[in-house]
Design a protein around this motif. Structure first.
Motif, mmCIF file in Angstrom:
data_model
loop_
_atom_site.group_PDB
_atom_site.id
_atom_site.type_symbol
_atom_site.label_atom_id
_atom_site.label_comp_id
_atom_site.label_asym_id
_atom_site.label_seq_id
_atom_site.Cartn_x
_atom_site.Cartn_y
_atom_site.Cartn_z
ATOM 1 N N PHE A 92 0.832 -1.201 0.000
ATOM 2 C CA PHE A 92 0.000 0.000 0.000
ATOM 3 C C PHE A 92 0.870 1.256 0.000
ATOM 4 O O PHE A 92 0.664 2.168 -0.795
ATOM 5 C CB PHE A 92 -0.937 0.003 1.210
ATOM 6 N N LEU A 93 1.860 1.323 0.887
ATOM 7 C CA LEU A 93 2.723 2.503 0.975
ATOM 8 C C LEU A 93 3.538 2.713 -0.293
ATOM 9 O O LEU A 93 3.783 3.848 -0.700
ATOM 10 C CB LEU A 93 3.641 2.399 2.192
ATOM 11 N N ASN A 94 3.933 1.627 -0.942
ATOM 12 C CA ASN A 94 4.732 1.744 -2.165
ATOM 13 C C ASN A 94 3.961 2.370 -3.323
ATOM 14 O O ASN A 94 4.559 2.869 -4.265
ATOM 15 C CB ASN A 94 5.306 0.384 -2.565
ATOM 16 N N ARG A 95 2.635 2.380 -3.238
ATOM 17 C CA ARG A 95 1.828 3.080 -4.262
ATOM 18 C C ARG A 95 2.111 4.575 -4.253
ATOM 19 O O ARG A 95 1.912 5.260 -5.248
ATOM 20 C CB ARG A 95 0.341 2.876 -4.010
ATOM 21 N N TYR A 96 2.555 5.085 -3.108
ATOM 22 C CA TYR A 96 2.772 6.513 -2.945
ATOM 23 C C TYR A 96 4.237 6.902 -3.043
ATOM 24 O O TYR A 96 4.558 7.999 -3.485
ATOM 25 C CB TYR A 96 2.180 6.975 -1.607
ATOM 26 N N ARG A 97 5.116 6.036 -2.626
ATOM 27 C CA ARG A 97 6.550 6.348 -2.626
ATOM 28 C C ARG A 97 7.037 6.619 -4.040
ATOM 29 O O ARG A 97 6.614 5.984 -4.994
ATOM 30 C CB ARG A 97 7.341 5.187 -2.031
ATOM 31 N N SER A 98 7.958 7.575 -4.132
ATOM 32 C CA SER A 98 8.588 7.891 -5.414
ATOM 33 C C SER A 98 9.879 8.636 -5.117
ATOM 34 O O SER A 98 10.251 8.808 -3.956
ATOM 35 C CB SER A 98 7.662 8.755 -6.277
ATOM 36 N N GLU A 99 10.525 9.101 -6.164
ATOM 37 C CA GLU A 99 11.760 9.873 -5.984
ATOM 38 C C GLU A 99 11.529 11.093 -5.111
ATOM 39 O O GLU A 99 12.369 11.471 -4.299
ATOM 40 C CB GLU A 99 12.299 10.297 -7.350
ATOM 41 N N ASN A 100 10.362 11.724 -5.248
ATOM 42 C CA ASN A 100 10.042 12.932 -4.487
ATOM 43 C C ASN A 100 9.185 12.673 -3.254
ATOM 44 O O ASN A 100 8.821 13.617 -2.566
ATOM 45 C CB ASN A 100 9.309 13.944 -5.372
ATOM 46 N N PHE A 101 8.797 11.434 -2.985
ATOM 47 C CA PHE A 101 7.888 11.129 -1.883
ATOM 48 C C PHE A 101 8.495 10.012 -1.038
ATOM 49 O O PHE A 101 8.454 8.841 -1.393
ATOM 50 C CB PHE A 101 6.522 10.703 -2.417
ATOM 51 N N GLU A 102 9.023 10.402 0.104
ATOM 52 C CA GLU A 102 9.662 9.462 1.014
ATOM 53 C C GLU A 102 8.732 9.205 2.199
ATOM 54 O O GLU A 102 8.241 10.126 2.834
ATOM 55 C CB GLU A 102 10.986 10.057 1.504
ATOM 56 N N ILE A 103 8.476 7.930 2.483
ATOM 57 C CA ILE A 103 7.679 7.534 3.642
ATOM 58 C C ILE A 103 8.581 6.713 4.545
ATOM 59 O O ILE A 103 9.146 5.706 4.126
ATOM 60 C CB ILE A 103 6.438 6.718 3.240
ATOM 61 N N ILE A 104 8.723 7.169 5.786
ATOM 62 C CA ILE A 104 9.639 6.547 6.730
ATOM 63 C C ILE A 104 8.868 6.158 7.985
ATOM 64 O O ILE A 104 8.055 6.938 8.492
ATOM 65 C CB ILE A 104 10.749 7.540 7.136
ATOM 66 N N TYR A 105 9.144 4.961 8.490
ATOM 67 C CA TYR A 105 8.597 4.566 9.783
ATOM 68 C C TYR A 105 9.509 5.069 10.882
ATOM 69 O O TYR A 105 10.714 4.866 10.845
ATOM 70 C CB TYR A 105 8.505 3.048 9.913
ATOM 71 N N TYR A 106 8.914 5.713 11.888
ATOM 72 C CA TYR A 106 9.629 6.054 13.107
ATOM 73 C C TYR A 106 9.528 4.845 14.026
ATOM 74 O O TYR A 106 8.452 4.270 14.192
ATOM 75 C CB TYR A 106 9.010 7.277 13.785
ATOM 76 N N ASN A 107 10.623 4.453 14.633
ATOM 77 C CA ASN A 107 10.663 3.376 15.609
ATOM 78 C C ASN A 107 10.123 2.058 15.063
ATOM 79 O O ASN A 107 9.247 1.443 15.666
ATOM 80 C CB ASN A 107 9.884 3.780 16.870
ATOM 81 N N PRO A 108 10.651 1.601 13.899
ATOM 82 C CA PRO A 108 10.174 0.314 13.372
ATOM 83 C C PRO A 108 10.643 -0.834 14.261
ATOM 84 O O PRO A 108 11.823 -0.996 14.501
ATOM 85 C CB PRO A 108 10.795 0.243 11.989
ATOM 86 N N LEU A 109 9.696 -1.573 14.769
ATOM 87 C CA LEU A 109 10.011 -2.697 15.648
ATOM 88 C C LEU A 109 9.802 -4.003 14.889
ATOM 89 O O LEU A 109 8.975 -4.075 13.988
ATOM 90 C CB LEU A 109 9.111 -2.667 16.873
ATOM 91 N N PRO A 110 10.507 -5.043 15.295
ATOM 92 C CA PRO A 110 10.282 -6.334 14.643
ATOM 93 C C PRO A 110 8.850 -6.813 14.859
ATOM 94 O O PRO A 110 8.281 -6.611 15.938
ATOM 95 C CB PRO A 110 11.280 -7.265 15.331
ATOM 96 N N ARG A 111 8.273 -7.400 13.855
ATOM 97 C CA ARG A 111 6.896 -7.866 13.950
ATOM 98 C C ARG A 111 6.737 -9.031 14.921
ATOM 99 O O ARG A 111 5.650 -9.309 15.382
ATOM 100 C CB ARG A 111 6.366 -8.251 12.574
ATOM 101 N N ILE A 112 7.824 -9.702 15.260
ATOM 102 C CA ILE A 112 7.762 -10.835 16.175
ATOM 103 C C ILE A 112 7.401 -10.364 17.585
ATOM 104 O O ILE A 112 6.595 -10.970 18.261
ATOM 105 C CB ILE A 112 9.118 -11.589 16.207
ATOM 106 N N LEU A 113 7.988 -9.271 18.020
ATOM 107 C CA LEU A 113 7.752 -8.764 19.368
ATOM 108 C C LEU A 113 7.470 -7.261 19.298
ATOM 109 O O LEU A 113 8.334 -6.437 19.541
ATOM 110 C CB LEU A 113 8.965 -9.036 20.268
ATOM 111 N N PRO A 114 6.229 -6.872 18.947
ATOM 112 C CA PRO A 114 5.909 -5.452 18.779
ATOM 113 C C PRO A 114 5.647 -4.734 20.091
ATOM 114 O O PRO A 114 4.546 -4.311 20.357
ATOM 115 C CB PRO A 114 4.663 -5.489 17.897
ATOM 116 N N ARG A 115 6.662 -4.623 20.923
ATOM 117 C CA ARG A 115 6.507 -3.926 22.203
ATOM 118 C C ARG A 115 7.458 -2.748 22.273
ATOM 119 O O ARG A 115 8.550 -2.784 21.719
ATOM 120 C CB ARG A 115 6.803 -4.875 23.363
ATOM 121 N N THR A 116 7.035 -1.723 22.994
ATOM 122 C CA THR A 116 7.902 -0.572 23.197
ATOM 123 C C THR A 116 8.370 -0.477 24.645
ATOM 124 O O THR A 116 8.976 0.500 25.029
ATOM 125 C CB THR A 116 7.169 0.726 22.816
ATOM 126 N N HIS A 117 8.069 -1.462 25.438
ATOM 127 C CA HIS A 117 8.493 -1.447 26.839
ATOM 128 C C HIS A 117 8.971 -2.822 27.267
ATOM 129 O O HIS A 117 8.774 -3.790 26.596
ATOM 130 C CB HIS A 117 7.376 -0.970 27.752
#
Length: 117
Positions: A92-117
């Motif tokens: 879905f996000l790649n539909r929007y990304r381009s040379e002029n459109f950067e989408i970045i995740y802040y604090n990407p966590l592994p999908r195995i253990l999605p905890r912040t604490h």
């Protein structure tokens, strides 16, 4: 919301998205946005489409989104009381990304253990 000359404009919920869309529409050089939650529907998709249009016009767009807010906590309560996960896919996000459109995740966590604490 930032305005010209570095001042800040505080908006209430009723006018925030109207003002945001208006500001994006007139951007000429760059747009930098950060959101905790983005969905693949509704106002989120409307804003993503507008950002894509601006990037196609040569405006540099950078969107920073929170991994936890967009994937772990991004749920919708159904009428039967259950919840539906509204995670954003890379497809879905790649539909929007381009040379002029950067989408970045802040604090990407592994999908195995999605905890912040």
């Amino acid at each position: 919301m930032a305005t010209e000359k570095g001042s800040v404009k505080i908006l209430n919920q009723e006018v925030f998205f109207t003002e945001l869309i208006s500001s994006i529409s007139v951007a000429k050089n760059s747009i930098s946005l950060g959101f905790f939650t983005v969905e693949s529907r509704g106002i989120s998709e409307e804003i993503l489409n507008l950002l894509k249009t601006k990037s196609n016009q040569g405006v540099n767009v950078k969107l920073i989104i929170d991994w936890v807010g967009c994937n772990v906590l991004n749920v919708e309560k159904q009428k039967d009381g259950t919840t539906k996960q509204l995670s954003l896919s890379e497809e879905f996000l790649n539909r929007y990304r381009s040379e002029n459109f950067e989408i970045i995740y802040y604090n990407p966590l592994p999908r195995i253990l999605p905890r912040t604490h």
